[in-house]
Design an enzyme around this catalytic site. Structure first.
Site, PDB file in Angstrom:
ATOM      1  N   ASN A  27      -6.347  12.713 -11.082  1.00  0.00           N
ATOM      2  CA  ASN A  27      -7.054  13.100 -12.315  1.00  0.00           C
ATOM      3  C   ASN A  27      -6.835  14.595 -12.514  1.00  0.00           C
ATOM      4  O   ASN A  27      -6.283  15.274 -11.650  1.00  0.00           O
ATOM      5  CB  ASN A  27      -8.541  12.736 -12.233  1.00  0.00           C
ATOM      6  CG  ASN A  27      -9.234  13.434 -11.083  1.00  0.00           C
ATOM      7  OD1 ASN A  27      -9.221  14.664 -10.992  1.00  0.00           O
ATOM      8  ND2 ASN A  27      -9.786  12.654 -10.185  1.00  0.00           N
ATOM      9  N   THR A  85      -3.206   2.044 -14.712  1.00  0.00           N
ATOM     10  CA  THR A  85      -3.629   0.651 -14.977  1.00  0.00           C
ATOM     11  C   THR A  85      -4.858   0.261 -14.173  1.00  0.00           C
ATOM     12  O   THR A  85      -5.272  -0.903 -14.203  1.00  0.00           O
ATOM     13  CB  THR A  85      -2.483  -0.329 -14.645  1.00  0.00           C
ATOM     14  OG1 THR A  85      -2.204  -0.265 -13.237  1.00  0.00           O
ATOM     15  CG2 THR A  85      -1.238  -0.020 -15.439  1.00  0.00           C
ATOM     16  N   ASP A 139      -5.568   7.449  -5.536  1.00  0.00           N
ATOM     17  CA  ASP A 139      -5.885   8.860  -5.249  1.00  0.00           C
ATOM     18  C   ASP A 139      -6.701   8.946  -3.953  1.00  0.00           C
ATOM     19  O   ASP A 139      -6.389   9.693  -3.024  1.00  0.00           O
ATOM     20  CB  ASP A 139      -6.691   9.414  -6.437  1.00  0.00           C
ATOM     21  CG  ASP A 139      -6.707  10.942  -6.507  1.00  0.00           C
ATOM     22  OD1 ASP A 139      -7.350  11.483  -7.419  1.00  0.00           O
ATOM     23  OD2 ASP A 139      -6.067  11.575  -5.654  1.00  0.00           O
ATOM     24  N   ASP A 146       0.867  -1.180   0.000  1.00  0.00           N
ATOM     25  CA  ASP A 146       0.000   0.000   0.000  1.00  0.00           C
ATOM     26  C   ASP A 146       0.904   1.229   0.000  1.00  0.00           C
ATOM     27  O   ASP A 146       1.676   1.439   0.938  1.00  0.00           O
ATOM     28  CB  ASP A 146      -0.862  -0.056   1.278  1.00  0.00           C
ATOM     29  CG  ASP A 146      -1.699   1.195   1.476  1.00  0.00           C
ATOM     30  OD1 ASP A 146      -2.516   1.207   2.410  1.00  0.00           O
ATOM     31  OD2 ASP A 146      -1.542   2.172   0.705  1.00  0.00           O
TER      32      ASP A 146
HETATM   33  N1  APR Z   1      -1.279   1.572  -3.024  1.00  0.00           N
HETATM   34  C1  APR Z   1      -0.700   1.210  -4.199  1.00  0.00           C
HETATM   35  N2  APR Z   1      -1.390   0.997  -5.334  1.00  0.00           N
HETATM   36  C2  APR Z   1      -2.742   1.141  -5.265  1.00  0.00           C
HETATM   37  C3  APR Z   1      -3.422   1.521  -4.087  1.00  0.00           C
HETATM   38  C4  APR Z   1      -2.626   1.730  -2.922  1.00  0.00           C
HETATM   39  N3  APR Z   1      -3.180   2.090  -1.750  1.00  0.00           N
HETATM   40  N4  APR Z   1      -4.767   1.588  -4.364  1.00  0.00           N
HETATM   41  C5  APR Z   1      -4.903   1.249  -5.670  1.00  0.00           C
HETATM   42  N5  APR Z   1      -3.703   0.971  -6.216  1.00  0.00           N
HETATM   43  C6  APR Z   1      -3.373   0.550  -7.575  1.00  0.00           C
HETATM   44  C7  APR Z   1      -4.481  -0.043  -8.400  1.00  0.00           C
HETATM   45  O1  APR Z   1      -4.707  -1.393  -8.018  1.00  0.00           O
HETATM   46  C8  APR Z   1      -3.864   0.062  -9.787  1.00  0.00           C
HETATM   47  O2  APR Z   1      -2.950  -1.004  -9.979  1.00  0.00           O
HETATM   48  O3  APR Z   1      -2.971   1.694  -8.312  1.00  0.00           O
HETATM   49  C9  APR Z   1      -3.063   1.382  -9.707  1.00  0.00           C
HETATM   50  C10 APR Z   1      -3.704   2.564 -10.420  1.00  0.00           C
HETATM   51  O4  APR Z   1      -5.107   2.484 -10.287  1.00  0.00           O
HETATM   52  P1  APR Z   1      -6.017   3.809 -10.017  1.00  0.00           P
HETATM   53  O5  APR Z   1      -5.803   4.252  -8.637  1.00  0.00           O
HETATM   54  O6  APR Z   1      -7.391   3.470 -10.468  1.00  0.00           O
HETATM   55  O7  APR Z   1      -5.375   4.927 -10.970  1.00  0.00           O
HETATM   56  P2  APR Z   1      -5.550   5.180 -12.530  1.00  0.00           P
HETATM   57  O8  APR Z   1      -5.792   3.935 -13.298  1.00  0.00           O
HETATM   58  O9  APR Z   1      -4.370   6.055 -12.893  1.00  0.00           O
HETATM   59  O10 APR Z   1      -6.905   6.032 -12.616  1.00  0.00           O
HETATM   60  C11 APR Z   1      -6.884   7.344 -12.117  1.00  0.00           C
HETATM   61  O11 APR Z   1      -8.844   6.975 -10.819  1.00  0.00           O
HETATM   62  O12 APR Z   1      -8.873   7.203  -8.551  1.00  0.00           O
HETATM   63  C12 APR Z   1      -9.183   7.838  -9.730  1.00  0.00           C
HETATM   64  O13 APR Z   1      -8.946  10.158  -9.221  1.00  0.00           O
HETATM   65  C13 APR Z   1      -8.359   9.075  -9.917  1.00  0.00           C
HETATM   66  O14 APR Z   1      -9.656   9.756 -11.803  1.00  0.00           O
HETATM   67  C14 APR Z   1      -8.412   9.210 -11.406  1.00  0.00           C
HETATM   68  C15 APR Z   1      -8.322   7.761 -11.879  1.00  0.00           C
END
Ligand code: APR
Length: 191
Positions: A41, A139, A51, A27
């Site tokens: 975003n 991703t 995020d 995490d």
């Molecule tokens: N620590 C590490 N990795 C994480 C965590 C965490 N706590 N939570 C989620 N992830 C991983 C997800 O499993 C994925 O592999 O981060 C990666 C990116 O996923 P997203 O968070 O959905 O980011 P992204 O695909 O870039 O989409 C961005 O999603 O949350 C919204 O505000 C954000 O609109 C933006 C979009």
């Protein structure tokens, strides 16, 4: 360049000239590196996924700084990066970057994703940071295929470490699930 690969349990590590890339399962809000990178975003007003996790764990100070950035420059375009404090996180800084939404791969997505990593590392270098942790940008909600994203992420970071003086000597990828860790491990091994 000296390439040294060690694989111990969840971690994998490889040296690229002046810096080391490490892979770990976990995490990102728990990382005590100088900075963690947020997959934000364009609004910079938070969201789900990493995020949401960073804003929840880091507290309101991070969002307040994001609002101030919005007031100054508007949001953050895909591929660009901005920096705030880390709030209640163990990390001192959060570097917010906005990945490309995957639209099939011929809309410039690889170049935008590479810019996320390069611009985040440039900000870290400007601040003289020694360590940065990245999630797997784009991703999740943005749908970028993990294998393709891992190849772009690792080659961009490895090149930056090998070529840019002042690059942070330790760059970590903190991957949230086994499938993503495996994709990054395969990519790192094949660099
Ligand atoms: N620590 C590490 N990795 C994480 C965590 C965490 N706590 N939570 C989620 N992830 C991983 C997800 O499993 C994925 O592999 O981060 C990666 C990116 O996923 P997203 O968070 O959905 O980011 P992204 O695909 O870039 O989409 C961005 O999603 O949350 C919204 O505000 C954000 O609109 C933006 C979009």
């Amino acid at each position: 360049m000296e390439k040294h690969t060690t694989v111990s349990g969840e971690e994998m590590e490889r040296d690229f000239g002046s810096g080391t890339i490490q892979l770990a399962r976990g995490d990102i809000t728990k990382e005590s590196t100088d900075a963690v990178v947020n997959a934000a975003n364009e609004s910079l007003l938070g969201g789900g996924g990493v995020d949401g996790a960073i804003h929840r764990a880091g507290g309101p100070a991070i969002l307040e700084e994001c609002r101030a950035i919005r007031a100054r420059q508007g949001g953050c375009p895909p591929g660009e990066a901005v920096v705030t404090g880390g709030g209640r996180l163990p990390a001192r800084f959060v570097i917010h970057t906005v990945g490309p939404v995957w639209r099939g791969g011929d809309q410039g997505e690889p170049a935008i994703l590479a810019s996320c990593y390069r611009n985040a590392l440039r900000l870290a270098a400007e601040k003289g940071l020694r360590s940065v942790s990245f999630p797997s940008i784009a991703t999740g909600a943005y749908g970028y295929p993990v294998g393709k994203a891992a190849a772009v992420a690792l080659s961009t970071v490895a090149t930056f470490l090998a070529e840019e003086k002042g690059a942070p000597p330790r760059v970590r990828f903190v991957l949230f699930d086994e499938e993503t860790l495996r994709a990054y491990r395969e990519s790192l091994a094949s660099l």
